[in-house]
Scaffold this motif. Structure first.
Motif, PDB file in Angstrom:
ATOM      1  N   TRP A 125       0.863  -1.471   0.068  1.00  0.00           N
ATOM      2  CA  TRP A 125      -0.083  -0.217  -0.024  1.00  0.00           C
ATOM      3  C   TRP A 125       0.976   1.206   0.066  1.00  0.00           C
ATOM      4  CZ3 TRP A 125      -4.639   1.120  -1.178  1.00  0.00           C
ATOM      5  CH2 TRP A 125      -5.084   2.542  -0.890  1.00  0.00           C
ATOM      6  N   THR A 179      -9.659   3.189  -3.827  1.00  0.00           N
ATOM      7  CA  THR A 179      -8.470   3.721  -3.081  1.00  0.00           C
ATOM      8  C   THR A 179      -9.096   4.295  -1.475  1.00  0.00           C
ATOM      9  OG1 THR A 179      -7.179   4.074  -5.028  1.00  0.00           O
ATOM     10  CG2 THR A 179      -6.554   5.406  -2.912  1.00  0.00           C
ATOM     11  N   SER A 217      -6.162   0.223   7.378  1.00  0.00           N
ATOM     12  CA  SER A 217      -5.704   0.899   8.720  1.00  0.00           C
ATOM     13  C   SER A 217      -6.351   0.107   9.814  1.00  0.00           C
ATOM     14  CB  SER A 217      -6.142   2.171   8.757  1.00  0.00           C
ATOM     15  OG  SER A 217      -5.858   2.602  10.002  1.00  0.00           O
ATOM     16  N   PHE A 245       0.338   4.003  -2.848  1.00  0.00           N
ATOM     17  CA  PHE A 245      -0.055   5.149  -2.818  1.00  0.00           C
ATOM     18  C   PHE A 245       1.008   6.470  -2.859  1.00  0.00           C
ATOM     19  CE2 PHE A 245      -1.817   8.782  -0.031  1.00  0.00           C
ATOM     20  CZ  PHE A 245      -3.076   8.582  -0.309  1.00  0.00           C
ATOM     21  N   GLN A 264      -7.863   2.700   2.362  1.00  0.00           N
ATOM     22  CA  GLN A 264      -7.220   3.354   3.109  1.00  0.00           C
ATOM     23  C   GLN A 264      -7.765   3.325   4.331  1.00  0.00           C
ATOM     24  OE1 GLN A 264      -7.427   7.549   1.506  1.00  0.00           O
ATOM     25  NE2 GLN A 264      -5.365   7.756   1.911  1.00  0.00           N
TER      26      GLN A 264
END
Length: 236
Positions: free
Chosen positions: A74, A208, A216, A78, A212
């Motif tokens: 990731w 996306t 997390s 990103f 996120q």
């Protein structure tokens, strides 16, 4: 003493001696069997405990690797692609190419037994994360292929324009080169819109944003889970 009395004494002595030896032998055999049984039980229990300990450590280490695999992938995505994608104006196609290897998740693909051992809610989140990430990869690969088509169309159109300029006797100077580059970019963008790459970009943005938050949560849940007592790690 008569002969018969002597015979009886000898027989009694032999019988007593025989009974004592048999008793000793049976006792020894019993003790030996009991000791063997205890040793076998102890070895069996040790084997079970070691197997469970090894499984716990394997599961714990696999979860750590899964977290590293997800977070590392990731961070690369990103920093090199996702952040620019989110800043792209709505309705604009994404004409950046982001190459992806054929097997980006070797840890996850080889860890089905680990996911069967842990809490079902956590395994469900991990599986969902990978399914959504793989869906994003499919979109990126589709967008990459469309980019190649758009760029190829832009190059062909630009080459035709350059050939026309040469045929008209125009000099290919810095100013004309700049104009040709601008024409290439404009033509490629128009071709990208024809390919509906703006819709692909929008879908990638939404995924996306979803990932996120999801990644997390999964990362925190993995940290929390592997820090629990070992006996609670294996659910089955």
């Amino acid at each position: 003493m008569q002969l018969i009395d002597i015979s009886n004494l000898i027989i009694a002595a032999i019988g007593k001696l025989f009974s004592t030896e048999v008793f000793i032998a049976l006792t020894a055999a019993y003790i030996g069997a009991r000791a063997t049984s205890k040793a076998t039980t102890k070895a069996h229990n040790y084997s079970i405990n070691k197997s469970k300990h090894d499984e716990i450590e394997t599961t714990r280490n696999t979860l750590k690797l899964i977290k590293v695999e997800l977070t590392s992938a990731w961070e690369i995505y990103f920093s090199e692609y996702g952040s620019d994608l989110l800043e792209l104006p709505n309705g604009e196609p994404c004409t950046d190419i982001f190459p992806i290897g054929k097997n980006p998740f070797p840890i996850y693909d080889s860890a089905p037994s680990c996911l069967a051992n842990i809490d079902p809610q956590l395994s469900a989140k991990i599986i969902r994360s990978y399914m959504r990430v793989k869906g994003l990869i499919s979109m990126i690969n589709l967008n990459n292929a469309d980019c190649q088509i758009a760029f190829s169309a832009g190059r062909n159109a630009t080459q035709e324009l350059a050939n026309r300029a040469i045929a008209e006797g125009k000099e290919i100077n810095e100013e004309l080169t700049k104009r040709l580059d601008e024409y290439h970019d404009y033509y490629a963008i128009q071709e990208a819109r024809k390919l509906r790459m703006d819709q692909t970009a929008h879908a990638m943005k939404l995924l996306t944003i979803e990932l996120q938050d999801l990644l997390s949560i999964v990362s925190k849940d993995i940290d929390c889970f592997i820090s629990t007592a070992p006996e609670n790690l294996i659910t089955k």
